[in-house]
Scaffold this active site. Structure first.
Site, mmCIF file in Angstrom:
data_model
loop_
_atom_site.group_PDB
_atom_site.id
_atom_site.type_symbol
_atom_site.label_atom_id
_atom_site.label_comp_id
_atom_site.label_asym_id
_atom_site.label_seq_id
_atom_site.Cartn_x
_atom_site.Cartn_y
_atom_site.Cartn_z
ATOM 1 N N HIS A 66 -3.266 -0.105 5.574
ATOM 2 C CA HIS A 66 -4.670 -0.020 6.124
ATOM 3 C C HIS A 66 -4.786 -1.950 6.881
ATOM 4 O O HIS A 66 -5.220 -2.798 6.398
ATOM 5 C CB HIS A 66 -6.267 -0.288 5.541
ATOM 6 C CG HIS A 66 -5.701 1.571 4.900
ATOM 7 N ND1 HIS A 66 -6.363 2.332 5.353
ATOM 8 C CD2 HIS A 66 -5.865 1.915 3.897
ATOM 9 C CE1 HIS A 66 -6.228 3.465 4.878
ATOM 10 N NE2 HIS A 66 -6.017 2.960 4.073
ATOM 11 N N ASP A 311 -1.472 1.455 0.176
ATOM 12 C CA ASP A 311 -2.224 2.135 0.194
ATOM 13 C C ASP A 311 -2.993 0.912 0.264
ATOM 14 O O ASP A 311 -4.315 0.799 -0.256
ATOM 15 C CB ASP A 311 -2.970 2.259 -0.528
ATOM 16 C CG ASP A 311 -3.856 3.395 -0.290
ATOM 17 O OD1 ASP A 311 -4.721 2.696 0.553
ATOM 18 O OD2 ASP A 311 -5.089 4.029 -1.384
HETATM 19 O O1 DOR Z 1 -9.289 3.429 -1.805
HETATM 20 C C1 DOR Z 1 -8.553 3.423 -1.100
HETATM 21 N N1 DOR Z 1 -8.778 3.232 0.797
HETATM 22 N N2 DOR Z 1 -8.278 4.917 0.001
HETATM 23 C C2 DOR Z 1 -8.197 5.440 0.874
HETATM 24 O O2 DOR Z 1 -8.472 6.448 0.940
HETATM 25 C C3 DOR Z 1 -8.691 4.923 1.826
HETATM 26 C C4 DOR Z 1 -8.878 2.798 1.726
HETATM 27 C C5 DOR Z 1 -9.413 2.266 2.874
HETATM 28 O O3 DOR Z 1 -9.015 3.076 3.445
HETATM 29 O O4 DOR Z 1 -10.519 1.107 2.121
HETATM 30 ZN ZN ZN Z 2 -5.765 7.940 1.256
#
Ligand code: DOR
Ligand code: ZN
Length: 437
Positions: A66, A311
Protein backbone atom coordinates in the site's frame (compact mmCIF):
# COMPACT_ATOMS: atom_id res chain seq x y z
CA UNK A 1 11.29 3.26 -16.88
CA UNK A 2 13.89 4.59 -14.48
CA UNK A 3 13.82 8.01 -16.08
CA UNK A 4 15.95 9.93 -13.60
CA UNK A 5 18.72 7.55 -12.66
CA UNK A 6 21.49 7.01 -15.15
CA UNK A 7 22.84 3.50 -15.45
CA UNK A 8 26.48 2.97 -14.63
CA UNK A 9 28.33 -0.28 -14.87
CA UNK A 10 28.87 -2.19 -11.66
CA UNK A 11 31.34 -4.61 -10.10
CA UNK A 12 30.26 -6.62 -7.07
CA UNK A 13 33.16 -8.48 -5.48
CA UNK A 14 33.29 -11.22 -2.89
CA UNK A 15 29.64 -12.26 -3.03
CA UNK A 16 27.96 -15.68 -2.72
CA UNK A 17 25.01 -16.25 -5.09
CA UNK A 18 22.20 -17.92 -3.11
CA UNK A 19 24.63 -18.20 -0.18
CA UNK A 20 26.26 -21.18 -1.84
CA UNK A 21 29.89 -22.00 -2.60
CA UNK A 22 32.96 -19.79 -2.61
CA UNK A 23 32.59 -16.03 -3.08
CA UNK A 24 32.73 -14.74 -6.67
CA UNK A 25 32.76 -11.40 -8.46
CA UNK A 26 29.91 -10.20 -10.66
CA UNK A 27 30.20 -7.65 -13.47
CA UNK A 28 27.15 -5.76 -14.73
CA UNK A 29 27.14 -3.76 -17.97
CA UNK A 30 24.13 -1.80 -19.26
CA UNK A 31 21.89 -3.41 -16.68
CA UNK A 32 22.79 -6.98 -17.59
CA UNK A 33 25.06 -9.49 -15.82
CA UNK A 34 28.00 -9.99 -18.20
CA UNK A 35 30.52 -11.96 -16.12
CA UNK A 36 30.56 -14.11 -12.99
CA UNK A 37 33.88 -15.49 -11.77
CA UNK A 38 37.00 -14.97 -9.69
CA UNK A 39 39.28 -11.93 -9.83
CA UNK A 40 37.18 -9.88 -12.24
CA UNK A 41 38.04 -6.25 -12.94
CA UNK A 42 35.69 -3.31 -13.00
CA UNK A 43 34.58 -1.84 -16.31
CA UNK A 44 35.86 1.71 -16.77
CA UNK A 45 33.94 4.18 -14.60
CA UNK A 46 32.02 1.41 -12.86
CA UNK A 47 30.69 1.63 -9.33
CA UNK A 48 31.99 -1.16 -7.14
CA UNK A 49 30.68 -2.90 -4.05
CA UNK A 50 32.82 -5.16 -1.87
CA UNK A 51 30.20 -7.53 -0.48
CA UNK A 52 32.61 -9.06 2.05
CA UNK A 53 31.22 -12.55 1.55
CA UNK A 54 27.55 -11.56 1.75
CA UNK A 55 24.75 -13.36 -0.12
CA UNK A 56 23.53 -12.40 -3.59
CA UNK A 57 19.85 -12.97 -4.36
CA UNK A 58 17.53 -11.95 -7.17
CA UNK A 59 15.82 -8.64 -6.30
CA UNK A 60 12.69 -9.08 -4.20
CA UNK A 61 9.20 -8.61 -5.67
CA UNK A 62 6.29 -7.60 -3.43
CA UNK A 63 2.84 -8.54 -4.70
CA UNK A 64 1.09 -6.53 -1.97
CA UNK A 65 2.09 -2.97 -1.05
CA UNK A 66 0.00 0.00 0.00
CA UNK A 67 1.72 3.18 -1.21
CA UNK A 68 -1.27 5.38 -0.22
CA UNK A 69 -0.78 7.87 -3.08
CA UNK A 70 -3.01 9.42 -4.32
CA UNK A 71 -4.98 10.69 -1.34
CA UNK A 72 -3.23 9.20 1.67
CA UNK A 73 0.02 11.15 1.51
CA UNK A 74 0.02 11.79 5.26
CA UNK A 75 0.79 8.06 5.66
CA UNK A 76 3.04 7.30 2.66
CA UNK A 77 3.86 8.56 -0.83
CA UNK A 78 5.06 6.73 -3.90
CA UNK A 79 8.45 8.30 -3.18
CA UNK A 80 8.74 7.29 0.48
CA UNK A 81 7.24 3.86 -0.16
CA UNK A 82 9.66 3.29 -3.04
CA UNK A 83 12.54 4.24 -0.74
CA UNK A 84 11.33 1.73 1.87
CA UNK A 85 11.10 -0.91 -0.86
CA UNK A 86 14.64 -0.29 -2.11
CA UNK A 87 16.01 -0.41 1.45
CA UNK A 88 14.11 -3.64 2.00
CA UNK A 89 15.76 -5.27 -1.02
CA UNK A 90 12.80 -4.95 -3.42
CA UNK A 91 13.22 -4.21 -7.12
CA UNK A 92 9.51 -4.42 -8.02
CA UNK A 93 6.23 -4.04 -6.19
CA UNK A 94 2.49 -4.10 -6.81
CA UNK A 95 0.66 -1.06 -5.43
CA UNK A 96 -2.82 -1.79 -4.09
CA UNK A 97 -5.71 0.33 -5.40
CA UNK A 98 -7.40 1.39 -2.12
CA UNK A 99 -6.27 4.98 -2.58
CA UNK A 100 -8.35 8.17 -2.84
CA UNK A 101 -9.38 8.30 -5.64
CA UNK A 102 -9.45 4.52 -5.95
CA UNK A 103 -7.25 3.09 -8.72
CA UNK A 104 -10.23 1.92 -10.76
CA UNK A 105 -9.58 3.89 -13.96
CA UNK A 106 -6.80 4.22 -16.53
CA UNK A 107 -6.10 7.77 -15.32
CA UNK A 108 -5.27 6.73 -11.77
CA UNK A 109 -3.27 3.59 -12.59
CA UNK A 110 -1.27 5.53 -15.19
CA UNK A 111 -0.55 8.23 -12.61
CA UNK A 112 0.77 5.66 -10.12
CA UNK A 113 2.90 3.97 -12.76
CA UNK A 114 4.32 7.27 -14.04
CA UNK A 115 5.15 8.53 -10.55
CA UNK A 116 6.84 5.22 -9.75
CA UNK A 117 8.94 5.54 -12.90
CA UNK A 118 9.89 9.14 -12.02
CA UNK A 119 11.08 8.13 -8.56
CA UNK A 120 12.90 5.22 -10.19
CA UNK A 121 13.86 3.30 -7.03
CA UNK A 122 11.68 0.26 -7.68
CA UNK A 123 9.38 -0.83 -10.51
CA UNK A 124 5.90 0.20 -9.36
CA UNK A 125 3.09 -1.86 -10.91
CA UNK A 126 -0.36 -0.55 -10.06
CA UNK A 127 -3.03 -3.07 -9.13
CA UNK A 128 -6.43 -2.10 -10.53
CA UNK A 129 -9.63 -2.30 -8.51
CA UNK A 130 -12.07 -5.10 -9.38
CA UNK A 131 -15.13 -2.98 -8.60
CA UNK A 132 -15.85 0.71 -9.04
CA UNK A 133 -14.75 2.60 -5.94
CA UNK A 134 -14.16 -0.75 -4.20
CA UNK A 135 -17.93 -0.67 -3.76
CA UNK A 136 -18.36 -4.36 -4.52
CA UNK A 137 -21.39 -3.87 -6.77
CA UNK A 138 -20.21 -2.81 -10.26
CA UNK A 139 -17.20 -4.21 -12.06
CA UNK A 140 -14.54 -1.64 -12.94
CA UNK A 141 -13.21 -1.36 -16.49
CA UNK A 142 -10.53 -4.00 -16.20
CA UNK A 143 -9.86 -4.04 -19.94
CA UNK A 144 -9.22 -0.30 -20.10
CA UNK A 145 -6.74 -0.54 -17.23
CA UNK A 146 -5.06 -3.58 -18.80
CA UNK A 147 -4.66 -1.77 -22.12
CA UNK A 148 -3.55 1.53 -20.54
CA UNK A 149 0.09 2.60 -20.31
CA UNK A 150 0.10 1.06 -16.82
CA UNK A 151 -0.55 -2.36 -18.43
CA UNK A 152 -2.35 -3.63 -15.34
CA UNK A 153 -2.14 -7.40 -14.91
CA UNK A 154 -3.38 -7.75 -11.35
CA UNK A 155 -6.76 -6.68 -10.02
CA UNK A 156 -7.92 -6.61 -6.41
CA UNK A 157 -10.36 -4.87 -4.08
CA UNK A 158 -7.87 -5.43 -1.26
CA UNK A 159 -8.97 -4.02 2.05
CA UNK A 160 -12.38 -5.33 0.97
CA UNK A 161 -13.41 -8.75 -0.28
CA UNK A 162 -15.15 -9.19 -3.62
CA UNK A 163 -18.01 -10.69 -1.68
CA UNK A 164 -20.61 -10.99 -4.45
CA UNK A 165 -20.12 -14.39 -6.13
CA UNK A 166 -21.55 -13.22 -9.44
CA UNK A 167 -19.16 -10.28 -9.65
CA UNK A 168 -16.26 -12.49 -8.63
CA UNK A 169 -17.22 -15.02 -11.29
CA UNK A 170 -17.38 -12.38 -14.01
CA UNK A 171 -14.15 -10.76 -12.86
CA UNK A 172 -12.33 -14.10 -13.03
CA UNK A 173 -13.69 -14.78 -16.51
CA UNK A 174 -12.78 -11.33 -17.75
CA UNK A 175 -9.34 -11.34 -16.12
CA UNK A 176 -8.63 -14.67 -17.73
CA UNK A 177 -9.22 -13.19 -21.19
CA UNK A 178 -6.80 -10.37 -20.29
CA UNK A 179 -4.14 -12.78 -19.01
CA UNK A 180 -4.49 -11.11 -15.63
CA UNK A 181 -4.85 -12.41 -12.10
CA UNK A 182 -7.51 -11.57 -9.50
CA UNK A 183 -6.01 -11.14 -6.04
CA UNK A 184 -8.71 -11.77 -3.46
CA UNK A 185 -8.79 -10.34 0.07
CA UNK A 186 -10.72 -13.33 1.41
CA UNK A 187 -13.12 -12.15 4.09
CA UNK A 188 -16.84 -12.82 4.13
CA UNK A 189 -17.94 -9.46 5.47
CA UNK A 190 -21.21 -10.90 6.75
CA UNK A 191 -19.15 -12.99 9.18
CA UNK A 192 -16.80 -10.19 10.27
CA UNK A 193 -19.12 -7.27 10.94
CA UNK A 194 -17.62 -5.28 13.82
CA UNK A 195 -14.71 -7.72 14.13
CA UNK A 196 -11.65 -6.48 15.99
CA UNK A 197 -9.44 -9.52 16.54
CA UNK A 198 -9.05 -13.23 15.75
CA UNK A 199 -12.09 -15.05 17.15
CA UNK A 200 -10.63 -17.14 19.95
CA UNK A 201 -9.59 -17.23 23.57
CA UNK A 202 -7.60 -13.97 23.55
CA UNK A 203 -10.40 -11.93 21.92
CA UNK A 204 -12.93 -13.32 24.41
CA UNK A 205 -10.72 -12.44 27.35
CA UNK A 206 -10.07 -8.92 26.04
CA UNK A 207 -13.73 -8.38 25.12
CA UNK A 208 -12.97 -7.80 21.43
CA UNK A 209 -15.46 -8.88 18.75
CA UNK A 210 -14.12 -11.89 16.87
CA UNK A 211 -13.06 -12.32 13.19
CA UNK A 212 -13.70 -16.05 12.62
CA UNK A 213 -11.19 -17.94 10.49
CA UNK A 214 -14.13 -19.45 8.58
CA UNK A 215 -14.76 -16.02 7.02
CA UNK A 216 -11.48 -16.54 5.13
CA UNK A 217 -11.76 -20.26 4.49
CA UNK A 218 -15.26 -20.14 2.99
CA UNK A 219 -14.41 -17.39 0.49
CA UNK A 220 -11.25 -19.22 -0.58
CA UNK A 221 -13.25 -22.43 -1.12
CA UNK A 222 -15.88 -20.57 -3.15
CA UNK A 223 -13.31 -18.72 -5.24
CA UNK A 224 -11.28 -21.85 -5.98
CA UNK A 225 -14.46 -23.37 -7.42
CA UNK A 226 -15.13 -20.24 -9.48
CA UNK A 227 -11.52 -20.12 -10.71
CA UNK A 228 -11.68 -23.78 -11.69
CA UNK A 229 -14.82 -23.19 -13.70
CA UNK A 230 -13.41 -20.09 -15.41
CA UNK A 231 -9.95 -21.59 -15.93
CA UNK A 232 -8.74 -18.32 -14.41
CA UNK A 233 -5.76 -17.35 -12.26
CA UNK A 234 -6.74 -16.61 -8.66
CA UNK A 235 -4.33 -15.29 -6.06
CA UNK A 236 -5.22 -15.39 -2.37
CA UNK A 237 -3.90 -12.41 -0.41
CA UNK A 238 -2.52 -12.73 3.13
CA UNK A 239 -3.61 -16.25 4.10
CA UNK A 240 -3.90 -16.35 7.88
CA UNK A 241 -5.73 -19.49 8.97
CA UNK A 242 -4.56 -23.10 9.13
CA UNK A 243 -7.92 -24.24 7.73
CA UNK A 244 -7.52 -22.15 4.57
CA UNK A 245 -4.34 -24.05 3.80
CA UNK A 246 -6.22 -27.32 3.41
CA UNK A 247 -8.56 -25.70 0.89
CA UNK A 248 -5.65 -24.35 -1.16
CA UNK A 249 -3.78 -27.62 -1.00
CA UNK A 250 -6.80 -29.53 -2.34
CA UNK A 251 -7.49 -26.95 -5.06
CA UNK A 252 -3.89 -27.05 -6.25
CA UNK A 253 -3.97 -30.85 -6.30
CA UNK A 254 -7.11 -30.64 -8.45
CA UNK A 255 -5.33 -28.38 -10.95
CA UNK A 256 -6.99 -25.07 -10.04
CA UNK A 257 -4.83 -22.08 -11.01
CA UNK A 258 -4.62 -20.76 -7.45
CA UNK A 259 -1.62 -19.15 -5.77
CA UNK A 260 -1.30 -17.77 -2.27
CA UNK A 261 0.70 -15.37 -0.18
CA UNK A 262 1.49 -15.06 3.51
CA UNK A 263 2.66 -11.87 5.20
CA UNK A 264 5.77 -11.72 7.39
CA UNK A 265 3.57 -10.88 10.40
CA UNK A 266 1.37 -13.94 9.90
CA UNK A 267 4.53 -16.05 9.94
CA UNK A 268 5.77 -14.65 13.24
CA UNK A 269 3.23 -12.82 15.39
CA UNK A 270 0.21 -14.18 17.23
CA UNK A 271 -2.83 -12.74 18.99
CA UNK A 272 -0.90 -13.05 22.27
CA UNK A 273 0.51 -9.62 21.29
CA UNK A 274 -2.97 -8.11 21.69
CA UNK A 275 -2.95 -8.17 25.47
CA UNK A 276 -1.11 -4.82 25.41
CA UNK A 277 -4.09 -3.31 23.53
CA UNK A 278 -1.52 -1.48 21.39
CA UNK A 279 -3.24 -0.84 18.01
CA UNK A 280 0.09 -1.30 16.24
CA UNK A 281 -0.87 -5.01 16.37
CA UNK A 282 -4.24 -4.43 14.73
CA UNK A 283 -4.22 -5.81 11.19
CA UNK A 284 -6.63 -7.37 8.74
CA UNK A 285 -6.78 -10.38 8.61
CA UNK A 286 -5.96 -10.40 12.31
CA UNK A 287 -2.99 -12.01 14.02
CA UNK A 288 -4.06 -15.56 14.80
CA UNK A 289 -2.67 -18.35 16.99
CA UNK A 290 0.63 -20.19 17.26
CA UNK A 291 -1.01 -23.15 15.51
CA UNK A 292 -1.71 -20.89 12.54
CA UNK A 293 1.78 -19.32 12.37
CA UNK A 294 3.41 -22.76 12.57
CA UNK A 295 1.15 -23.99 9.77
CA UNK A 296 1.98 -20.92 7.62
CA UNK A 297 5.71 -21.57 7.96
CA UNK A 298 5.32 -25.23 7.02
CA UNK A 299 3.04 -24.38 4.07
CA UNK A 300 5.54 -21.83 2.77
CA UNK A 301 8.36 -24.36 2.96
CA UNK A 302 6.21 -26.95 1.21
CA UNK A 303 4.97 -24.59 -1.53
CA UNK A 304 1.27 -24.69 -0.64
CA UNK A 305 1.82 -21.00 -0.01
CA UNK A 306 3.78 -19.62 -2.94
CA UNK A 307 5.13 -16.30 -1.74
CA UNK A 308 5.75 -13.87 1.07
CA UNK A 309 4.05 -10.53 0.39
CA UNK A 310 4.39 -7.66 2.83
CA UNK A 311 0.90 -6.08 2.97
CA UNK A 312 2.95 -2.97 3.82
CA UNK A 313 0.17 -0.79 5.25
CA UNK A 314 1.46 2.55 6.55
CA UNK A 315 -0.88 4.57 8.74
CA UNK A 316 -0.10 8.06 10.06
CA UNK A 317 -0.17 8.37 13.85
CA UNK A 318 -3.65 9.91 13.93
CA UNK A 319 -5.01 6.60 12.62
CA UNK A 320 -3.00 4.39 14.96
CA UNK A 321 -2.47 6.29 18.23
CA UNK A 322 -6.10 5.83 19.22
CA UNK A 323 -8.19 3.35 21.16
CA UNK A 324 -8.16 -0.17 19.66
CA UNK A 325 -11.62 -0.06 18.04
CA UNK A 326 -10.98 3.25 16.26
CA UNK A 327 -7.52 2.37 14.92
CA UNK A 328 -7.05 1.43 11.29
CA UNK A 329 -5.70 -2.06 10.58
CA UNK A 330 -2.25 -2.41 9.02
CA UNK A 331 1.50 -2.63 9.66
CA UNK A 332 4.66 -1.47 7.93
CA UNK A 333 6.36 -4.33 6.13
CA UNK A 334 8.82 -3.42 3.39
CA UNK A 335 11.96 -2.78 5.44
CA UNK A 336 11.46 -5.69 7.84
CA UNK A 337 10.17 -8.41 5.47
CA UNK A 338 13.48 -10.14 4.80
CA UNK A 339 14.55 -10.10 8.44
CA UNK A 340 11.23 -11.44 9.70
CA UNK A 341 11.32 -14.21 7.08
CA UNK A 342 14.85 -15.13 8.15
CA UNK A 343 13.81 -15.18 11.80
CA UNK A 344 10.66 -17.22 11.16
CA UNK A 345 11.80 -19.66 8.49
CA UNK A 346 15.55 -19.59 7.80
CA UNK A 347 16.73 -19.78 11.41
CA UNK A 348 14.28 -22.63 12.00
CA UNK A 349 15.82 -24.53 9.07
CA UNK A 350 12.57 -24.55 7.05
CA UNK A 351 13.95 -22.39 4.20
CA UNK A 352 17.46 -22.02 2.81
CA UNK A 353 18.57 -19.02 0.72
CA UNK A 354 17.32 -20.69 -2.47
CA UNK A 355 13.99 -20.88 -0.70
CA UNK A 356 14.16 -17.19 0.20
CA UNK A 357 14.85 -16.38 -3.48
CA UNK A 358 11.86 -18.52 -4.44
CA UNK A 359 9.31 -16.96 -2.07
CA UNK A 360 10.51 -13.33 -2.17
CA UNK A 361 11.51 -13.06 -5.82
CA UNK A 362 11.00 -15.90 -8.31
CA UNK A 363 7.42 -16.96 -7.57
CA UNK A 364 6.08 -13.43 -7.04
CA UNK A 365 7.64 -12.35 -10.37
CA UNK A 366 5.95 -15.30 -12.09
CA UNK A 367 2.57 -14.63 -10.49
CA UNK A 368 2.79 -10.90 -11.30
CA UNK A 369 3.94 -11.60 -14.84
CA UNK A 370 7.27 -9.76 -14.64
CA UNK A 371 9.68 -11.37 -17.10
CA UNK A 372 12.73 -9.33 -15.99
CA UNK A 373 12.48 -9.97 -12.25
CA UNK A 374 13.03 -13.13 -10.24
CA UNK A 375 15.50 -14.35 -12.83
CA UNK A 376 18.44 -16.70 -12.21
CA UNK A 377 21.73 -15.09 -11.22
CA UNK A 378 23.52 -15.86 -14.48
CA UNK A 379 25.33 -14.20 -17.39
CA UNK A 380 22.90 -12.55 -19.78
CA UNK A 381 20.21 -11.99 -17.13
CA UNK A 382 18.91 -8.57 -16.03
CA UNK A 383 20.79 -7.23 -13.00
CA UNK A 384 17.91 -6.95 -10.54
CA UNK A 385 19.71 -8.04 -7.41
CA UNK A 386 19.79 -7.84 -3.63
CA UNK A 387 22.87 -8.30 -1.45
CA UNK A 388 22.09 -9.64 2.03
CA UNK A 389 24.36 -9.85 5.07
CA UNK A 390 23.03 -12.83 7.05
CA UNK A 391 25.09 -11.81 10.09
CA UNK A 392 23.82 -8.22 10.11
CA UNK A 393 21.42 -8.20 13.04
CA UNK A 394 19.73 -4.86 13.69
CA UNK A 395 17.25 -3.30 16.09
CA UNK A 396 14.01 -2.01 14.59
CA UNK A 397 13.09 1.60 15.35
CA UNK A 398 9.97 2.86 13.63
CA UNK A 399 11.33 6.38 13.72
CA UNK A 400 14.34 5.28 11.67
CA UNK A 401 12.34 3.56 8.93
CA UNK A 402 11.99 5.71 5.81
CA UNK A 403 8.24 5.28 5.53
CA UNK A 404 6.27 8.38 6.44
CA UNK A 405 4.44 6.37 9.08
CA UNK A 406 6.12 4.41 11.84
CA UNK A 407 3.55 1.71 12.65
CA UNK A 408 5.89 -1.25 12.96
CA UNK A 409 4.91 -4.13 15.28
CA UNK A 410 8.62 -5.00 15.62
CA UNK A 411 9.62 -1.84 17.53
CA UNK A 412 12.70 -2.52 19.64
CA UNK A 413 13.08 -6.09 18.37
CA UNK A 414 16.49 -7.34 17.31
CA UNK A 415 16.11 -9.00 13.91
CA UNK A 416 18.60 -11.02 11.86
CA UNK A 417 19.95 -10.17 8.38
CA UNK A 418 20.45 -6.80 6.69
CA UNK A 419 20.04 -5.66 3.12
CA UNK A 420 23.50 -4.39 2.12
CA UNK A 421 22.52 -3.14 -1.33
CA UNK A 422 19.73 -3.31 -3.91
CA UNK A 423 20.38 -3.14 -7.64
CA UNK A 424 17.71 -2.28 -10.23
CA UNK A 425 18.77 -2.92 -13.84
CA UNK A 426 22.39 -2.39 -12.83
CA UNK A 427 21.77 0.81 -10.87
CA UNK A 428 22.32 0.79 -7.12
CA UNK A 429 19.06 1.99 -5.53
CA UNK A 430 20.02 1.43 -1.89
CA UNK A 431 23.31 0.79 -0.14
CA UNK A 432 24.35 0.49 3.50
CA UNK A 433 20.95 1.61 4.75
CA UNK A 434 20.77 4.67 2.51
CA UNK A 435 18.72 5.26 -0.60
CA UNK A 436 20.63 6.27 -3.74
CA UNK A 437 20.26 10.00 -4.40
O1 DOR B 1 -4.43 -4.57 7.62
C1 DOR B 1 -4.78 -4.22 6.50
N1 DOR B 1 -4.51 -3.00 6.04
N2 DOR B 1 -5.46 -5.09 5.74
C2 DOR B 1 -6.00 -4.72 4.57
O2 DOR B 1 -6.61 -5.54 3.92
C3 DOR B 1 -5.89 -3.33 4.09
C4 DOR B 1 -4.73 -2.67 4.68
C5 DOR B 1 -4.74 -1.18 4.51
O3 DOR B 1 -5.03 -0.68 3.41
O4 DOR B 1 -4.43 -0.48 5.48
ZN1 ZN C 1 -6.07 -7.23 2.39
Amino acid sequence: MNEQRSTTDLLITNVRPYGEGEPVDVVVRDGVITEIGAGLTAPEGAESIDAEGAILLPGFVDLHTHLREPGGEESETIETGSAAAALGGFTALFAMPNTDPVADTAVVVEHVRRRGDEVGLVDVHPVGAVTVGLGGTKMAELGTMARSRARVRMFSDDGRCVNDPLIMRRALEYASSLDAVIAQHAEDHRLTEGAQAHEGVVASRLGLAGWPATAEETIVARDCALAREAGAALHICHVSSVHTLEVIRAAKAAGVRVTAEVTPHHLLLTDAALTSYDPVNKVNPPLRTGVDTAAMRAALAEGVIDVVATDHAPHASQYKDTEWAAAKPGMLGLQTALSVLVLACVESGQLDWRGVARVLSERPAEIGGLPDHGRPIAVGEPANLTIVDPEGAWTVRGANLVSKASNTPYEGMRLPATVVATVLRGTVTARDGKVAS
